[in-house]
Structures are given as structure tokens and as C-alpha cells.
Design an enzyme around this catalytic site. Structure first.
Site, PDB file in Angstrom:
ATOM      1  N   ALA A 154       0.852  -1.186   0.000  1.00 37.73           N
ATOM      2  CA  ALA A 154       0.000   0.000   0.000  1.00 37.73           C
ATOM      3  C   ALA A 154       0.889   1.237   0.000  1.00 37.73           C
ATOM      4  CB  ALA A 154      -0.905   0.004   1.229  1.00 37.73           C
ATOM      5  N   LYS A 155       0.318   2.367  -0.258  1.00 43.21           N
ATOM      6  CA  LYS A 155       1.061   3.623  -0.152  1.00 43.21           C
ATOM      7  C   LYS A 155       0.073   4.762  -0.017  1.00 43.21           C
ATOM      8  CE  LYS A 155       5.458   4.895  -0.463  1.00 43.21           C
ATOM      9  NZ  LYS A 155       6.630   4.050  -0.201  1.00 43.21           N
TER      10      LYS A 155
END
Ligand code: GLU
Length: 421
Positions: A109-110
């Protein structure tokens, strides 16, 4: 119409190009290919924040969850003026592959907020962070998605994320975020972890190439967390750091820079890096093309491109940043015979110790720094060996080998889980 240059500099295109080559070499089934290519979820939030002046500003924030196939989403939050959804999407996918290369049980994720943290006061930064976290609170969690620091964010910001999330769920939840201060469930060794991971990879690479630390000349572009901690550790270990750079410019000294003094100059005296007296001044771009044994781009994306890759003059390219080399530059670097330690392996030390931090928070039992470092060494060496062995056995470059090792791990987990309908 995207031009060839804008396409080359689009990090999402760069990430996708490598994924496609690796998926094809691996013979990945079409269905799995499509599943892994797209993120699971993309969230855009508009964050209203009262500035110190009393005016209301609205910031745009993102969180992209690329994959939860091998575990909860994991990845940093970036605060920078040029954050875009394409960039966050690419960085989220890279986190999936990075966690899989080092075989830690996370997906990818980011997150990011379009803002300039240098222009915000501490209390404005706190309000941006808290409102961003509040907007995402349903999607974050130790078993869902776990943020960490990235460009423009630090341990204080992680502490605010932890506090805001904890207020929402009505219990102290340290494991919702990593890279926290030590007093708040952070891990020993996390601050140095990405730099230490880089050094472990460089140690492995030089022994493969028959080089010795004390005669190995290193240039590090970037003096944020990764570049500064990496330079310091490598200097202490005997490497000769001949070039250093940050956003303000670079310095070069063929006899080696005094890195502890430079660290003190930048971080304690708060002076500008290129004004340091121990070397000749040049630009942060030009430092990439000075002759050295190891080049460590540890700043930001798109530094080595098809336009300049022919000028790179090193034996080992060890990527500290995410995406410092464009996909169009890969073949030029390969033809030059440079030994590449790709970002998803080279900078994976950070997320590896984030994993250790999450484990420690969940078990409520904290490890000594030596234990953290020993475990990190073990993970990095083992992962390096697996990637290089794969590259040699299948005649692919190290970057594609790293992607293949990663994609294969995610594909195996996906097949075992099957498709919920
Ligand atoms: N932002 C870092 C990275 O790109 C660390 C991520 C993490 O620790 O979750 O790898």
C-alpha cells in the site's frame, strides 16, 4: 497524448513495464496477471484544514491498497507537493513486490498528501496528518493497512497517526503504524534500517565482485533518512564515501568525505549540505555521473533515464530510493555490465524492520538493537542470494529476477486462497 518523455517519467508506466516483462518470463496465467496488475482499492480524500492564519485550505490525499494477498497492506505516507495518484499507485505496487521479495507477510500500500511540509507549521502539519488519518480510519488497522514514514514524513507524524487512529477505535493501537518514536512502540534500529539494508546488499555485491570495503568508492545521492543513515553506516564500516548530495546540491572529494561531520553539519547545525567545507561543489544531478564503484541513488524517482544512463560510471548501482531508474534506462545500464541491486531489494531493509516493529507491538515484547540488526541481516542476505541465484540460473537481470521471485510468491498465495465469489 503522452509523449515518449512523459511516458518514460511516469513511474506507474515504469513499474508496469517491469511487471509485464517479469510476468511474461514467469508464464503467469492471464487471470492472475490481471488480478495483480490492478490495485484492490484507491481512495482520494479532500482534507479541510484550518491554517494558522485562520484560512481554510483543502489538501488532497490518497491511499492506494495494491494487494492484501499475503497479508495486510503495508507502505509509507509521502507528504510532497508533486504527489500524484499515478505515483502513489506505482509505489503501492512496489510495496507488494518489496514485501514479497524479502518474504514478509504483508501486501502493499502507499499513501500521500499533496502539500509542502517545509511550508507548514508544526501545528498545521499535525492537523493535516490527523484529518487525513481520520478520513482513512475505516481502512487502516494492524490487520488491514499499516502506514509508515516516507518522503516528507517522520516519527512524529507516525505518532499523530497512531494517536488519531487510537482515538477513533477507542483503544491504544501501536501496531497501526510503524516508524514510530521508541517511546511509543517504535523499534530499535528502524531509523537506520533502510540504510543498513543497503549496506548489507553492498557488502554482498562487493564480495561477489572481489572488491574490499576500504578501496570501494561510493557516491550517495540523497541525504534524507535513507542516504544519511546509509552513508554514515557505510563510512563507519570502512567504505570511502566520495560524493554526497541533497536537494540543495552536492559535494565531491576523491579522498573521501568526513561523513560524521557532514551528518552533524546537516542534522545538528542545520546547514546546507553543499556548503560543507570538505569537498568540491557540484549539482545533485552531476554527482550521478562521477566515476565510483557504488552509486546509491537515494533521493527520488526518475534520476537515471534513457537520456543520461550512458553517463553512469559505476560497477554497482544500489537503489535506495523507489524508482530512481526508469524502465527505459534499464537496458542501457544492463549493457554497461553494471551490477544492479534493484529498489525492491536494495531499500527493503526499512519495511523489514517495520515488520519487526509490528511483530513487537503485537506481542508487547521488545527486542534489543543487536537482535533487530541480526534478523535484518539474515533477511537481507537470504533475499539477495535468492534474487542473484535466480538471475544467474535464468539469465535475466537482477531487477527482473527480483520481480519474478516476488510475483511468483504472490501468485502462489493467490492460488492457495482461490477466488471468493
Ligand atoms: N516508505 C518505506 C518504503 O518505501 C517504508 C515502508 C514501510 O516501512 O512500511 O519502503
Amino acid at each position: 497524448m503522452p509523449t515518449a518523455v512523459s511516458e518514460e517519467l511516469n513511474v506507474y508506466e515504469s513499474a508496469e513495464a517491469r511487471f509485464e516483462i517479469a510476468a511474461e518470463k514467469l508464464g503467469l496465467e492471464q487471470g492472475l496477471y490481471r488480478y495483480m496488475k490492478y490495485p484492490e482499492r484507491e481512495i482520494t480524500v479532500y482534507i479541510p484544514v484550518a491554517l494558522d492564519s485562520g484560512q481554510i485550505a483543502v489538501f488532497t490525499g490518497y491511499r492506494v491498497l495494491h494487494s492484501t494477498v499475503r497479508g495486510p497492506g503495508k507502505g509509507g505516507v509521502r507528504f510532497a507537493p508533486d504527489v500524484s495518484i499515478d505515483e502513489v499507485r506505482a509505489l503501492a505496487a512496489w510495496m507488494t513486490w518489496k514485501c514479497a521479495v524479502v518474504d514478509i507477510p504483508f501486501g502493499g500500500a502507499k499513501g500521500g498528501v499533496i502539500c509542502n511540509p517545509a511550508k507548514l507549521s508544526k501545528s498545521e502539519l499535525e492537523r493535516v496528518t490527523r484529518r487525513y488519518t481520520a478520513a482513512l480510519s475505516d481502512w487502516l488497522g494492524p490487520e488491514r493497512d499499516i502506514p509508515a514514514p516516507d518522503i516528507g514524513t517522520n516519527d512524529q507524524i507516525m505518532a499523530w497517526i497512531m494517536d488519531t487512529y487510537s482515538m477513533h477505535v477507542r483503544q491504544a493501537t501501536t501496531a497501526v503504524v510503524t516508524g514510530k518514536p521508541l517511546d511509543l512502540g517504535g523499534s530499535q534500529g528502524r531509523k537506520e534500517a533502510t540504510g543498513r539494508g543497503l549496506m548489507i546488499c553492498c557488502d554482498k555485491a562487493i564480495s561477489k565482485l572481489g572488491l574490499k570495503r576500504d578501496s570501494t568508492r561510493v557516491i550517495v545521492q540523497g541525504f534524507g533518512n535513507v542516504g544519511s543513515e546509509g552513508s554514515l553506516l557505510m563510512h563507519q564500516a570502512g567504505y570511502k564515501i566520495i560524493g554526497a548530495a541533497d536537494v540543495n546540491g552536492a559535494i565531491y572529494n576523491e579522498n573521501g568525505l568526513d561523513i560524521p561531520k557532514l551528518y552533524d553539519w546537516v542534522y545538528h547545525q542545520r546547514r546546507s549540505l553543499p556548503e560543507f567545507a570538505g569537498g568540491e561543489r557540484t549539482t545533485a544531478q552531476e554527482i550521478l555521473f562521477r566515476s565510483c564503484d557504488i552509486l546509491v541513488p537515494a533521493a527520488t524517482e526518475n534520476q537515471i533515464t534513457s537520456q543520461n544512463a550512458h553517463r553512469v560510471d559505476c560497477k554497482i548501482l544500489c537503489e535506495g530510493a523507489n524508482g530512481p531508474t526508469t524502465a527505459h534506462a534499464d537496458s542501457i545500464i544492463e549493457k554497461k555490465g553494471i551490477f544492479v541491486i534493484p529498489d525492491i531489494l536494495g531499500n527493503a531493509g526499512g519495511v523489514t524492520v517495520s515488520y519487526f516493529e509490528w511483530v513487537q507491538d503485537r506481542q508487547g515484547f521488545f527486542w534489543r538493537e543487536s537482535e533487530v540488526n541480526e534478523r535484518l541481516q539474515d533477511v537481507m542476505e537470504h533475499s539477495f542470494d535468492q534474487v542473484v541465484r535466480y538471475a544467474e540460473a535464468h539469465s535475466v537481470n537482477n531487477r527482473i529476477a527480483a520481480y519474478i521471485v516476488a510475483i511468483d510468491r504472490v501468485a502462489r498465495a493467490l492460488k492457495l486462497r482461490g477466488f471468493y465469489a
